[in-house]
Design a protein around this motif. Structure first.
Motif, PDB file in Angstrom:
ATOM      1  N   PRO A 240      49.299  19.944   1.098  1.00  0.00           N
ATOM      2  CA  PRO A 240      50.655  20.512   1.015  1.00  0.00           C
ATOM      3  C   PRO A 240      50.796  21.670   0.042  1.00  0.00           C
ATOM      4  O   PRO A 240      51.600  22.569   0.267  1.00  0.00           O
ATOM      5  N   VAL A 241      50.026  21.673  -1.062  1.00  0.00           N
ATOM      6  CA  VAL A 241      50.140  22.768  -2.010  1.00  0.00           C
ATOM      7  C   VAL A 241      49.620  24.066  -1.385  1.00  0.00           C
ATOM      8  O   VAL A 241      50.144  25.152  -1.664  1.00  0.00           O
ATOM      9  N   TYR A 242      48.606  23.949  -0.536  1.00  0.00           N
ATOM     10  CA  TYR A 242      48.123  25.132   0.181  1.00  0.00           C
ATOM     11  C   TYR A 242      49.209  25.640   1.129  1.00  0.00           C
ATOM     12  O   TYR A 242      49.465  26.848   1.218  1.00  0.00           O
ATOM     13  N   ALA A 243      49.864  24.731   1.824  1.00  0.00           N
ATOM     14  CA  ALA A 243      50.961  25.134   2.706  1.00  0.00           C
ATOM     15  C   ALA A 243      52.078  25.794   1.915  1.00  0.00           C
ATOM     16  O   ALA A 243      52.713  26.748   2.376  1.00  0.00           O
ATOM     17  N   SER A 244      52.317  25.297   0.700  1.00  0.00           N
ATOM     18  CA  SER A 244      53.366  25.855  -0.136  1.00  0.00           C
ATOM     19  C   SER A 244      53.095  27.313  -0.487  1.00  0.00           C
ATOM     20  O   SER A 244      54.002  28.155  -0.411  1.00  0.00           O
ATOM     21  N   ILE A 245      51.843  27.641  -0.858  1.00  0.00           N
ATOM     22  CA  ILE A 245      51.556  29.027  -1.215  1.00  0.00           C
ATOM     23  C   ILE A 245      51.609  29.924   0.015  1.00  0.00           C
ATOM     24  O   ILE A 245      52.008  31.095  -0.070  1.00  0.00           O
TER      25      ILE A 245
END
Length: 318
Positions: free
Chosen positions: A106-111
C-alpha cells in the motif's frame, strides 16, 4: 464588451499569482489532497518474518523514517506550488519504498497516488492516468476492492477523466468510490459529500441538471451538519450548486447560492483571499448572464484592484 474583457482578464491574473497568494489549489482540491496522502504509519512494517532480528528492525525503522520525511517534503513542495521539486522528491521516495516494501504494498500505491496528483496539477493527464491506474491495481490486490484507500484511488482516477472531459468514464468510478465510502464511512461523512459533489459535476456537464442538483443538495446537507452553515466546506458546495443552477438558468437560486458562498468566504477568509475572489468572480459572471452588467463590472474591477496589488507586492524592489 468592457465587462466581457474583465471576465476574461480576471481568471488569467488570478492564475498567474495564485501559487504565491494561496499555495493550495482550490478548496475542493486541497481536501482531496488530504485524502490522497495515505499516512505511512497505517502500513508500517514489511510483514515478513525475515526481519525478526533487532538489527533489521532498527534498519527498517530508519528506512520508514526516511520515507516519512520524504513524504512530508513532497507535501510541502506541493503546497508551495514547487511541483518539479515535488516530483524529484517523489521519485526518490518511490525508490526508497521499493527497496523497503517492494512494489506490491500500500505504501508503494500511496506514492504512485501522490505522484499522479502532481502530474494532474501540471496538466499531464496521461501520466496521471497511468499512475492512478497502477495505484488502483496495487490497492485492489493488497487491501481489497472495498478498502477506503481503494475508494480514494477510484475517486482520483475519476477526477482526471472528468478534467479531460471523459464524463462517461469518470461517472462509474465516482459511483464506485461513493459506494465504498458510504459503506465504510457512513452516509453522512464529509468524504461522501466530496464524491457526491464530484459526481454532480459529471451530471451537470452532461446537462442532467436535476440529478446534479439533488447530489449537491445531499452534499450540502452533510457539510452543513458536520461543519456548520457558515463553513468553508459549505461555501464550496454552495458555489458548485450555484454553478449548476446557473447552467440550468435557475437564476434566482443561483444568485442565492453565489451570494451566500461569497458572504461565508468573505467572513471567514477575508475580502482578498483567492477563494473569496473566485466567489466574487462567479457572482459577476451570473450578473453578466442576467444583463446586470454594471454590477458585474463593479465586482470585477474590485477583483482586479486586489489582484493588481498582489502582483505589485510580488515584484522585487528596484
Amino acid at each position: 464588451m468592457f465587462v466581457r474583457a474583465l471576465l476574461r482578464a480576471c481568471p488569467r491574473v488570478l492564475a498567474s499569482t495564485r501559487t504565491t497568494i494561496h499555495p493550495r489549489l482550490n478548496k475542493y482540491e486541497s481536501q482531496l489532497m488530504r485524502s490522497t496522502y495515505v499516512p505511512l504509519r497505517h502500513f508500517s512494517g514489511c510483514g515478513s518474518s525475515s526481519c525478526g532480528c533487532e538489527q533489521n528492525r532498527e534498519q527498517q525503522k530508519q528506512m520508514e523514517k526516511t520515507i516519512a520525511n520524504l513524504q512530508m517534503q513532497l507535501q510541502q513542495f506541493y503546497r508551495l506550488g514547487r511541483y518539479n521539486e515535488a516530483l524529484k522528491v517523489a521519485e526518490e521516495c518511490k525508490e526508497q519504498i521499493v527497496n523497503t516494501f517492494g512494489d506490491n504494498h500500500p505504501v508503494y500505491a500511496s506514492i504512485l497516488n501522490n505522484t499522479a496528483l502532481i502530474h494532474k496539477t501540471l496538466g499531464d493527464y496521461q501520466q496521471a492516468l497511468s499512475l492512478y491506474h497502477e495505484a488502483l491495481e496495487v490497492y485492489r490486490q493488497v487491501v481489497g476492492e472495498d478498502h477506503l484507500s481503494t475508494a480514494t484511488a477510484y475517486h482520483n482516477l475519476a477526477l482526471v477523466h472528468r478534467s479531460m472531459g471523459a464524463f462517461d468514464l469518470a461517472q462509474p468510478l465516482f459511483e464506485k468510490a461513493l459506494e465504498t465510502r458510504r459503506n465504510r464511512r457512513g452516509p453522512e461523512h464529509p468524504d461522501v459529500a466530496l464524491t457526491l459533489s464530484a459526481l454532480a459535476g459529471c451530471y451537470r456537464e452532461q446537462q442532467e441538471f436535476d440529478t446534479a442538483e439533488s447530489l449537491l443538495q445531499s452534499a450540502q446537507k452533510i457539510m452543513t451538519e458536520r461543519y456548520g452553515e457558515e463553513s468553508e466546506q459549505t461555501a464550496t458546495v454552495l458555489a458548485n450548486l450555484g454553478l449548476t443552477m446557473k447552467s440550468n438558468q435557475k437564476w434566482d437560486q443561483a444568485l442565492f447560492c453565489y451570494k451566500t458562498s461569497l458572504a461565508i468566504r468573505s467572513k471567514l477568509l477575508g475580502p482578498k483571499h483567492p477563494d473569496t475572489l473566485a466567489a466574487k468572480h462567479n457572482l459577476a459572471e451570473l450578473f453578466y448572464a442576467t444583463d446586470r452588467e454594471q454590477e458585474a463590472a463593479e465586482l470585477l474591477q474590485e477583483n482586479l484592484q486586489v489582484l493588481d496589488e498582489k502582483t505589485r507586492s510580488l515584484q522585487p524592489e528596484q
